[in-house]
Design a protein around this motif. Structure first.
Motif, short mmCIF file in Angstrom:
data_model
loop_
_atom_site.label_atom_id
_atom_site.label_comp_id
_atom_site.label_asym_id
_atom_site.label_seq_id
_atom_site.Cartn_x
_atom_site.Cartn_y
_atom_site.Cartn_z
N ARG A 92 -2.47 -9.65 -0.92
CA ARG A 92 -1.96 -8.53 -0.26
C ARG A 92 -2.21 -7.47 -1.05
O ARG A 92 -2.18 -7.46 -2.27
CB ARG A 92 -0.57 -9.03 -0.30
CG ARG A 92 0.55 -7.99 0.51
CD ARG A 92 2.14 -8.30 0.37
NE ARG A 92 2.96 -7.22 0.59
CZ ARG A 92 3.41 -7.13 1.88
NH1 ARG A 92 3.09 -7.93 2.85
NH2 ARG A 92 4.28 -5.99 2.06
N PHE A 93 -2.36 -6.22 -0.14
CA PHE A 93 -2.55 -4.95 -0.99
C PHE A 93 -1.45 -4.00 -0.15
O PHE A 93 -1.53 -4.06 1.14
CB PHE A 93 -3.88 -4.46 -0.74
CG PHE A 93 -4.94 -5.35 -1.67
CD1 PHE A 93 -5.35 -4.92 -2.85
CD2 PHE A 93 -5.42 -6.35 -0.99
CE1 PHE A 93 -6.30 -5.70 -3.74
CE2 PHE A 93 -6.65 -6.97 -1.77
CZ PHE A 93 -6.84 -6.92 -3.19
N VAL A 94 -0.87 -3.14 -0.98
CA VAL A 94 -0.02 -1.87 -0.14
C VAL A 94 -0.86 -0.81 -0.20
O VAL A 94 -1.47 -0.29 -1.13
CB VAL A 94 1.18 -1.74 -1.07
CG1 VAL A 94 2.10 -0.86 -0.47
CG2 VAL A 94 2.24 -3.21 -1.17
N GLY A 95 -0.99 -0.19 0.92
CA GLY A 95 -1.55 1.03 1.21
C GLY A 95 -2.53 0.73 2.44
O GLY A 95 -2.43 -0.14 2.89
N ASN A 96 -3.43 1.90 2.46
CA ASN A 96 -4.48 1.93 3.81
C ASN A 96 -5.84 1.09 3.32
O ASN A 96 -5.73 0.62 2.15
CB ASN A 96 -4.54 3.24 4.32
CG ASN A 96 -5.20 4.14 3.43
OD1 ASN A 96 -5.69 3.76 2.17
ND2 ASN A 96 -5.36 5.52 3.69
N TYR A 97 -6.80 1.37 3.99
CA TYR A 97 -8.03 0.61 3.64
C TYR A 97 -8.79 1.32 2.63
O TYR A 97 -9.21 0.70 1.66
CB TYR A 97 -8.94 0.61 4.94
CG TYR A 97 -10.11 -0.25 4.63
CD1 TYR A 97 -10.30 -1.55 5.21
CD2 TYR A 97 -11.38 0.57 4.22
CE1 TYR A 97 -11.26 -2.42 4.67
CE2 TYR A 97 -12.62 -0.10 4.12
CZ TYR A 97 -12.44 -1.68 4.33
OH TYR A 97 -13.72 -2.47 4.12
N ASP A 98 -8.58 2.49 2.37
CA ASP A 98 -9.31 3.10 1.16
C ASP A 98 -8.46 2.92 -0.06
O ASP A 98 -9.12 2.61 -1.11
CB ASP A 98 -9.15 4.78 1.51
CG ASP A 98 -10.21 5.49 2.37
OD1 ASP A 98 -11.10 4.53 2.68
OD2 ASP A 98 -10.00 6.40 2.71
N LYS A 99 -7.24 2.59 -0.07
CA LYS A 99 -6.27 2.27 -1.19
C LYS A 99 -6.83 0.90 -1.61
O LYS A 99 -6.93 0.50 -2.68
CB LYS A 99 -4.95 2.25 -0.80
CG LYS A 99 -4.07 1.92 -2.13
CD LYS A 99 -3.94 2.92 -3.30
CE LYS A 99 -3.00 2.68 -4.14
NZ LYS A 99 -2.56 1.56 -4.69
N TYR A 100 -7.12 -0.10 -0.57
CA TYR A 100 -7.47 -1.22 -0.68
C TYR A 100 -8.83 -1.38 -1.43
O TYR A 100 -9.14 -2.06 -2.33
CB TYR A 100 -7.59 -2.07 0.53
CG TYR A 100 -8.54 -3.31 0.62
CD1 TYR A 100 -8.14 -4.41 0.02
CD2 TYR A 100 -9.80 -3.20 1.26
CE1 TYR A 100 -9.18 -5.43 -0.35
CE2 TYR A 100 -10.78 -4.17 1.36
CZ TYR A 100 -10.71 -5.17 0.59
OH TYR A 100 -11.48 -6.12 0.54
#
Length: 510
Positions: free
Chosen positions: A236-244
């Protein structure tokens, strides 16, 4: 507890292990993107959450009052039902409530009952609270935004194309009152303007959804949580695709450092044990280090995904003009568009553009001789051989290997396996029924078969639907390397079209 909680999930598709003791949770208001390579098990995971599939191991908790909506663009529909009635089914409970209210008023003409009037007024309050009088407006907004067209409302579902039907199914889901949605590649069949409209719609969508998509920009605009499915685990990553991308790169670097440090420690311990286990004075310390080795939780080496290698077989035509349209009118019972006049020369690579329903797929079917022109003429040059990738093809009931052998009886099973493997489909899936494969894996198999057709004209109708980023890169490289003529339609804004020599716009072409 959130809306849905899936814990300790382990599941196989045939002999292929998809997940190993992993978890996913959906909370209120979360906009979740589920990402991963073709065949990782993203659609299977949606089916498990939708309770269409039971997991081999693990527990799924969904509150009994939680309503889950699932976008399955291949679901069965009543083909005799009109589009309008199909969409209004999303409000079926409200229409039933209105019918009961109207029946009360009809009966009161004969006999007045106070308690029945109270009931009718209560029904009216419920209808008002749910904006019953705006249903037609809501439907109109979806029909317009997704490019279905008001003129399609009176048509039956059976006469719609696969793409049009997929958009209607999506529209109905977005009209529903479900607590959270499962969206499997919702941008398939949408053009650029419709993708932008859907992005804005989902940005302001108040409820939760879990979405599978290979459109990174669309994920960026719509999602605030990323679940990455890699190596049989969900992270799990919090944020949008760039943040991922930034966070996952950092995690990979940390993982590689930990792996490297552990490997050095293992080698150091193994060397000590090998040198000292036979010597009486050091045997005890060697045994102690061996116990450390035996108890160590060994980190496996991380492997990056490898890009498949696509290619298409070229056959030189005898004519410099590959294709020519003269007063060509496309259509079925009625024309779709004005008459077209143009020609395409050997080696030209062309993108066909125009709004949905204008006739792009119909044109490609006409080239392949699957259908005849409505009127006018379409000429292929001398010696022109066509290889045609259909947007939708029924491939159920046979394995990938059998699919190739059916289309090319002269090749051997080992040759079929080698070709399918070249296009990135694992050997363990080659004898599985095609319906067991993911949409992206099915596309790879169909492209593998297409590559066996020596052709001078390569016709590709939405070939990027379902395939992941690495497969798109491989397809792009194969198109650029192909020596012949290419005709392609795509709605994928992430798929580069800079290679095209021409853009043939059906909106403006005369």
């Amino acid at each position: 507890m959130g809306l849905a909680n899936l814990q300790n999930l382990t599941h196989k598709n045939g002999d292929k292990l998809l997940y190993q003791d992993t978890n996913i949770k959906v909370n209120k208001g979360e906009h979740i993107a589920l990402i991963g390579p073709n065949g990782a098990g993203k659609t299977t995971l949606l089916n498990i959450i939708a309770q269409k599939i039971l997991p081999d191991h693990g527990t799924l908790e969904i509150h009994q009052k939680t309503k889950v909506g699932y976008l399955d663009q291949h679901q069965a529909v009543d083909k005799n039902q009109t589009v309008d009635m199909y969409l209004k089914d999303a409000f079926n409970e409200l229409y039933e409530l209105e019918a009961r209210m109207n029946k009360i008023y009809e009966d009161m003409v004969v006999e007045y009952k106070e308690e029945e009037l109270v009931k009718a007024l209560k029904y009216q309050d419920i209808l008002n609270h749910n904006d019953f009088d705006t249903i037609d407006k809501k439907i109109g907004n979806l029909v317009d935004g997704l490019g279905i067209g008001i003129d399609k409302l009176s048509l039956t579902m059976g006469v719609l194309s696969g793409g049009q039907r997929g958009k209607v199914i999506l529209a109905k889901l977005l009209l529903s009152d479900d607590d959270f949605l499962l969206l499997d590649e919702p941008t398939n069949f949408l053009d650029i303007q419709q993708v932008e409209w859907l992005a804005k719609f989902l940005q302001s969508y108040e409820k939760a959804f879990v979405m599978v998509s290979h459109d990174n920009e669309f994920i960026n605009k719509t999602c605030n949580i990323i679940y990455a499915l890699e190596n049989k685990k969900l992270t799990r990553f919090v944020g949008n695709y760039d943040k991922y991308l930034a966070d996952s790169q950092m995690l990979r670097e940390q993982y590689d450092k930990s792996y490297s440090a552990q490997q050095k420690e293992i080698k150091k311990l193994e060397t000590y044990v090998a040198k000292n286990k036979a010597r009486a004075s050091t045997a005890k310390s060697a045994q102690s280090r061996q116990k450390v080795l035996d108890k160590m939780d060994v980190i496996t080496e991380r492997r990056d995904l490898t890009k498949p290698k696509f290619n298409f077989s070229y056959k030189r035509p005898a004519s410099a003009v590959v294709l020519e349209a003269k007063e060509l009118v496309l259509g079925y019972e009625t024309p779709l568009l004005h008459a077209l006049n143009f020609s395409i020369r050997e080696g030209e690579k062309c993108i066909i553009t125009g709004r949905n329903g204008i006739g792009k797929t119909t044109f490609l079917k006409t080239i392949s001789t699957e259908i005849k022109p409505f009127s006018g003429e379409l000429f292929l040059g001398n010696g022109v051989e066509v290889a045609y990738f259909k947007q939708i093809e029924d491939v159920n009931g046979i394995s990938p290997v059998q699919y190739l052998l059916n289309n090319f009886p002269t090749i051997t099973e080992s040759e079929a396996r080698a070709k399918i493997g070249q296009f990135g489909v694992k050997s363990g899936l080659m004898m599985q029924p095609m319906e067991k494969l993911s949409g992206g894996e099915q596309t790879r198999v169909r492209l593998a078969a297409l590559s066996l057709v020596p052709c001078s004209l390569l016709v590709l109708d939405e070939p990027t639907n379902h395939i992941d980023v690495l497969a798109k890169e491989a397809l792009l490289e194969a198109i650029q390397a192909f020596k012949g003529t290419v005709l392609l339609t795509t709605h994928d804004i992430n798929f580069s079209t800079l290679w095209a020599d021409r853009v043939i716009d059906f909106e403006t072409l005369v």
